[in-house]
Design a protein around this motif. Structure first.
Motif, PDB file in Angstrom:
ATOM      1  N   HIS A  75      16.709 -42.111  -1.585  1.00  0.00           N
ATOM      2  CA  HIS A  75      16.375 -40.647  -2.076  1.00  0.00           C
ATOM      3  C   HIS A  75      15.391 -40.143  -0.688  1.00  0.00           C
ATOM      4  CE1 HIS A  75      14.210 -37.862  -5.210  1.00  0.00           C
ATOM      5  NE2 HIS A  75      14.689 -37.112  -4.255  1.00  0.00           N
ATOM      6  N   LYS A 127       9.303 -30.207 -11.407  1.00  0.00           N
ATOM      7  CA  LYS A 127       9.160 -31.370 -10.664  1.00  0.00           C
ATOM      8  C   LYS A 127       8.520 -32.586 -11.434  1.00  0.00           C
ATOM      9  CE  LYS A 127       9.097 -29.729  -5.779  1.00  0.00           C
ATOM     10  NZ  LYS A 127      10.478 -29.222  -5.699  1.00  0.00           N
ATOM     11  N   LEU A 138      12.575 -37.576  -0.973  1.00  0.00           N
ATOM     12  CA  LEU A 138      11.619 -38.040  -2.011  1.00  0.00           C
ATOM     13  C   LEU A 138      10.029 -37.468  -1.448  1.00  0.00           C
ATOM     14  CD1 LEU A 138      10.649 -39.624  -4.564  1.00  0.00           C
ATOM     15  CD2 LEU A 138       9.731 -41.437  -2.801  1.00  0.00           C
ATOM     16  N   VAL A 166       4.553 -28.960 -11.070  1.00  0.00           N
ATOM     17  CA  VAL A 166       4.461 -30.339 -10.935  1.00  0.00           C
ATOM     18  C   VAL A 166       3.816 -30.949 -11.950  1.00  0.00           C
ATOM     19  CG1 VAL A 166       4.583 -32.211  -9.285  1.00  0.00           C
ATOM     20  CG2 VAL A 166       4.776 -29.996  -8.727  1.00  0.00           C
ATOM     21  N   LYS A 183      11.529 -33.307 -16.253  1.00  0.00           N
ATOM     22  CA  LYS A 183      12.799 -32.519 -15.621  1.00  0.00           C
ATOM     23  C   LYS A 183      13.540 -31.370 -16.369  1.00  0.00           C
ATOM     24  CE  LYS A 183      14.864 -34.728 -12.373  1.00  0.00           C
ATOM     25  NZ  LYS A 183      15.318 -35.875 -11.423  1.00  0.00           N
ATOM     26  N   ASP A 239      11.012 -36.610  -8.396  1.00  0.00           N
ATOM     27  CA  ASP A 239      10.771 -35.809  -7.202  1.00  0.00           C
ATOM     28  C   ASP A 239       9.693 -36.203  -6.281  1.00  0.00           C
ATOM     29  OD1 ASP A 239      12.606 -33.337  -7.849  1.00  0.00           O
ATOM     30  OD2 ASP A 239      11.360 -33.802  -9.903  1.00  0.00           O
TER      31      ASP A 239
END
Ligand SMILES: O=C(CO)[C@@H](O)[C@H](O)COP(=O)(O)O
Ligand SMILES: [Fe+2]
Length: 221
Positions: A166, A109, A169, A85, A104, A131
């Motif tokens: 989303h 992420k 999320l 991430v 991405k 994300d």
């Protein structure tokens, strides 16, 4: 589900391999790595070589929090070093949408972070792209600071928006998270909890992680 990410900023840097192994064996879900450049924040920490070294000591996802100016210059290096991430600050990106997609496209992420003084609206237009949103619950730069309660309002607002656009999320909180504050942030809508001092400041890391997790989980019930 709550994701618990001990922050290595409060670990013993001279014994990082052992510290990483200990929190991994103690039930951590992710490892949070704070990168500071002495410009975006008034502190300097570490770069891709340390992330690379840490990645060789763990199977946990490395959650890299970039507190640096022009983060787009280093995303490729942190990806190569083993980040799972990468989170950039909205305040540090002129072209936030482009930077998120840069992350991405590398298969990672992507997260966007905001400081306590930045409104929730700073992430509104990228909620479908990221994300994860990281709501800083202290001013970034140092571990061991006190949680800022007004950030709860912002977590609630972002969760409300995310429910519409989303629903899965991830909302991460970072700064002053411990047994007492974990239920507050989870009730507000956070599901990724970073904890530095509250984990590495205790000799029994397994007990520290367990007490934060159980406080957080009870809040959800
Ligand atoms: O990003 C940062 C600080 O800028 C954090 O990740 C800290 O490392 C959190 O430390 P504690 O407040 O949990 O001690
Ligand atoms: Fe952080």
């Amino acid at each position: 589900m709550i994701i618990l990410a001990p922050s290595l900023l409060s670990a013993d840097f001279a014994a990082l391999g052992a510290e990483v192994k200990e929190v991994q064996d103690s039930g951590a879900d992710w490892l949070h790595v704070d990168v500071m450049d002495g410009r975006f924040v008034p502190n300097i920490t570490l770069g891709p070589p340390i992330v690379d070294a840490v990645s060789k000591h763990t199977s946990l996802p490395l959650d890299v929090h970039l507190m640096i100016e022009n983060p787009e210059r280093y995303i490729g290096d942190f990806a190569k070093a083993g980040a799972a991430v990468i989170t950039v600050h909205a305040e540090a990106c002129v072209h936030l949408h482009r930077v998120i997609h840069q992350i991405k496209e590398l298969g990672l992420k992507a997260g966007v972070a905001i400081n306590p003084g930045t409104p929730a609206s700073a992430v509104r237009e990228v909620l479908e792209d990221v994300d994860l949103v990281l709501v800083m619950t202290v001013n970034p730069g140092f571990g061991g600071q006190a949680f800022i309660p007004s950030t709860l309002r912002k977590i609630r607002q972002i969760r409300e928006w995310a429910n519409e656009v989303h629903p899965d999320l991830l909302i991460e909180v970072d700064g002053g998270i411990a047994e007492a504050t974990a239920p507050l942030v989870v009730e507000a809508g956070a599901n990724v909890l970073v904890a530095g001092n509250a984990v590495f400041g205790r000799s029994d890391r397994a007990a520290a992680i367990e007490s934060i997790r159980s406080a957080a989980t009870q809040a959800k019930l």
